[in-house]
Design a protein around this motif. Structure first.
Motif, PDB file in Angstrom:
ATOM      1  N   LYS A   1     -27.001  39.792   2.416  1.00  0.00           N
ATOM      2  CA  LYS A   1     -26.783  40.983   1.583  1.00  0.00           C
ATOM      3  C   LYS A   1     -26.206  40.630   0.208  1.00  0.00           C
ATOM      4  O   LYS A   1     -26.331  41.376  -0.746  1.00  0.00           O
ATOM      5  CB  LYS A   1     -25.853  41.978   2.291  1.00  0.00           C
TER       6      LYS A   1
ATOM      7  N   GLU B   1     -32.396  50.577  -4.754  1.00  0.00           N
ATOM      8  CA  GLU B   1     -31.084  51.221  -4.812  1.00  0.00           C
ATOM      9  C   GLU B   1     -31.134  52.677  -4.353  1.00  0.00           C
ATOM     10  O   GLU B   1     -30.086  53.297  -4.114  1.00  0.00           O
ATOM     11  CB  GLU B   1     -30.504  51.126  -6.232  1.00  0.00           C
TER      12      GLU B   1
ATOM     13  N   HIS C   1     -32.173  46.811  -7.726  1.00  0.00           N
ATOM     14  CA  HIS C   1     -31.796  46.130  -6.481  1.00  0.00           C
ATOM     15  C   HIS C   1     -32.278  44.687  -6.568  1.00  0.00           C
ATOM     16  O   HIS C   1     -33.450  44.436  -6.857  1.00  0.00           O
ATOM     17  CB  HIS C   1     -32.433  46.820  -5.272  1.00  0.00           C
TER      18      HIS C   1
ATOM     19  N   THR D   1     -33.123  55.015   4.518  1.00  0.00           N
ATOM     20  CA  THR D   1     -32.058  54.388   3.746  1.00  0.00           C
ATOM     21  C   THR D   1     -31.553  53.110   4.406  1.00  0.00           C
ATOM     22  O   THR D   1     -30.586  52.519   3.952  1.00  0.00           O
ATOM     23  CB  THR D   1     -30.887  55.367   3.547  1.00  0.00           C
TER      24      THR D   1
ATOM     25  N   GLU E   1     -28.113  48.747   3.791  1.00  0.00           N
ATOM     26  CA  GLU E   1     -28.259  50.151   3.444  1.00  0.00           C
ATOM     27  C   GLU E   1     -28.432  50.317   1.937  1.00  0.00           C
ATOM     28  O   GLU E   1     -27.890  49.547   1.153  1.00  0.00           O
ATOM     29  CB  GLU E   1     -27.031  50.948   3.908  1.00  0.00           C
ATOM     30  N   THR E   2     -29.175  51.346   1.558  1.00  0.00           N
ATOM     31  CA  THR E   2     -29.360  51.631   0.130  1.00  0.00           C
ATOM     32  C   THR E   2     -28.137  52.359  -0.408  1.00  0.00           C
ATOM     33  O   THR E   2     -27.308  52.856   0.348  1.00  0.00           O
ATOM     34  CB  THR E   2     -30.619  52.475  -0.102  1.00  0.00           C
ATOM     35  N   GLY E   3     -28.038  52.445  -1.740  1.00  0.00           N
ATOM     36  CA  GLY E   3     -26.834  52.991  -2.353  1.00  0.00           C
ATOM     37  C   GLY E   3     -26.923  54.446  -2.729  1.00  0.00           C
ATOM     38  O   GLY E   3     -26.130  55.276  -2.283  1.00  0.00           O
TER      39      GLY E   3
ATOM     40  N   THR F   1     -21.775  61.606  -2.675  1.00  0.00           N
ATOM     41  CA  THR F   1     -21.595  61.208  -1.276  1.00  0.00           C
ATOM     42  C   THR F   1     -22.524  61.993  -0.362  1.00  0.00           C
ATOM     43  O   THR F   1     -22.983  61.479   0.664  1.00  0.00           O
ATOM     44  CB  THR F   1     -20.137  61.394  -0.828  1.00  0.00           C
TER      45      THR F   1
ATOM     46  N   HIS G   1     -25.924  60.375  -0.798  1.00  0.00           N
ATOM     47  CA  HIS G   1     -25.954  59.071  -0.118  1.00  0.00           C
ATOM     48  C   HIS G   1     -26.190  59.225   1.388  1.00  0.00           C
ATOM     49  O   HIS G   1     -26.909  58.432   1.995  1.00  0.00           O
ATOM     50  CB  HIS G   1     -24.644  58.332  -0.365  1.00  0.00           C
TER      51      HIS G   1
END
Length: 350
Positions: free
Chosen positions: A10, A39, A131, A159, A180-182, A298, A301
């Motif tokens: 990662k 991302e 990314h 994700t 995991e994606t952001g 959040t 996400h």
């Protein structure tokens, strides 16, 4: 088809091309499809200049043929090869937000891209993902990569690599696991072929952020009026839907609880998408907090992960709180409305 799964460190070192990335790039060069992290969400990539390769994206996803694909690039040189010109507004937005979760619409250069990438349109959607694994993969393959989200069409976007595996194991040549994606929701799509830029899909870059760079930015009227024909063909399709029917609830907490009680009284197993602040207030069969109302990034996400989690809970109906149509809330509500097929219940004013 056996799907190759690569688990990559990662902590990506930009100076080191991982052997897993090289293997994935070789598959892409040979017109196969490979899922990779960006991302925003995981993308399902293929050579954007090959009809054979991109046809495999549509087949794996079950994607309608009139739904264009976003092309991912790693540098400005690739952009010059794909578009007729770069409008000044697009240049300003690229300077401000690339690499990042922003897709721009350009007039395409004829005879370069696969026909099904643009679905017969004279324009092409392009972005530069933020990314390191995505950029490494594009550079290693030396290809522009057409890459929609790596899920079955209509379902919540992935994700994590596990989400991709759940949807597409055996349907794609490989999955590059980069964690995991952001951002959690897809890129913002902006049409730069018009005098005033137009948002065709809200996403990780907000309208307010765009306007701080280029001044006035319009919203496609179809984003707020379901009866309008969207400028982006793909926006007319159902997206992001969990297995159970979903309904958006606009009202007080007490009214929302009453909606839950009414459904449970009919013997239904009810799920609720809410926020960290409100979760303790409600009683339902499954309550899943989706970020904080105080910070809608959040919520963005966590959104797709929560929608997928409801499938494991075997609920029969899902209710969701709603959010302001401001900032990233515009993107969150766009996804929720599509997940719910625009089904709303609103509390009557007393």
């Amino acid at each position: 088809m056996k799907t190759v799964y690569w688990d990559v460190d990662k902590n990506v070192d930009d100076d080191h091309i991982y052997p897993q990335v090289k293997e994935a790039a070789e598959l892409l060069i040979n017109n196969e499809v490979v899922a990779f992290p960006t991302e925003t969400v995981y993308g399902l990539g293929a050579n954007a200049c090959s009809n054979e390769a991109t046809a495999k994206i549509f087949a794996a996803k079950g994607r309608p043929s009139d739904n264009p694909l976003i092309v991912h690039i790693a540098d400005q040189q690739q952009l010059q090869q794909l578009v007729e010109q770069i409008p000044s507004q697009a240049d300003k937005l690229m300077t401000a937000f690339w690499p990042g979760p922003l897709t721009l619409i350009f007039k395409k250069k004829q005879g370069v891209l696969a026909d099904n990438v643009t679905a017969g349109l004279e324009t092409v959607a392009i972005r530069m993902p933020d990314h390191p694994l995505a950029l490494q993969l594009i550079r290693a393959s030396q290809l522009p990569l057409a890459a929609p989200s790596a899920n079955r069409s209509g379902k919540p976007s992935p994700t994590s690599a596990k989400h991709v595996l759940d949807d597409l194991d055996g349907q794609v040549a490989g999955i590059l696991d980069g964690g995991e994606t952001g951002v959690g929701v897809e890129s913002t799509v902006v049409d730069c072929t018009t005098e005033i830029p137009v948002i065709l899909r809200p996403g990780g870059i907000t309208k307010e952020e765009l306007e701080a760079v280029v001044g006035e930015v319009l919203l496609d009227p179809a984003l707020k009026n379901v009866n309008e024909r969207p400028k982006s063909p793909g926006m007319k399709y159902k997206h992001y839907a969990p297995n159970a029917p979903m309904i958006l609830l606009d009202g007080s907490r007490e009214w929302i609880q009453q909606q839950i009680n009414d459904e449970r009284a009919q013997g239904k197993k009810v799920g609720l998408l809410t926020t960290e602040e409100d979760a303790s207030f409600y009683e339902a069969d499954t309550i899943l907090p989706c970020g904080s109302r105080l910070d809608l990034t959040t919520v963005a996400h966590s959104l797709y992960d929560v929608l997928r989690a409801f499938n494991d809970m075997k609920v029969e109906v899902i209710f969701s709180e709603v959010f302001p149509y401001e900032g990233v809330g515009l993107a969150v509500m766009n996804r929720l409305e599509k997940a719910a097929s625009h089904q709303w219940r609103k509390q009557k004013e007393s």
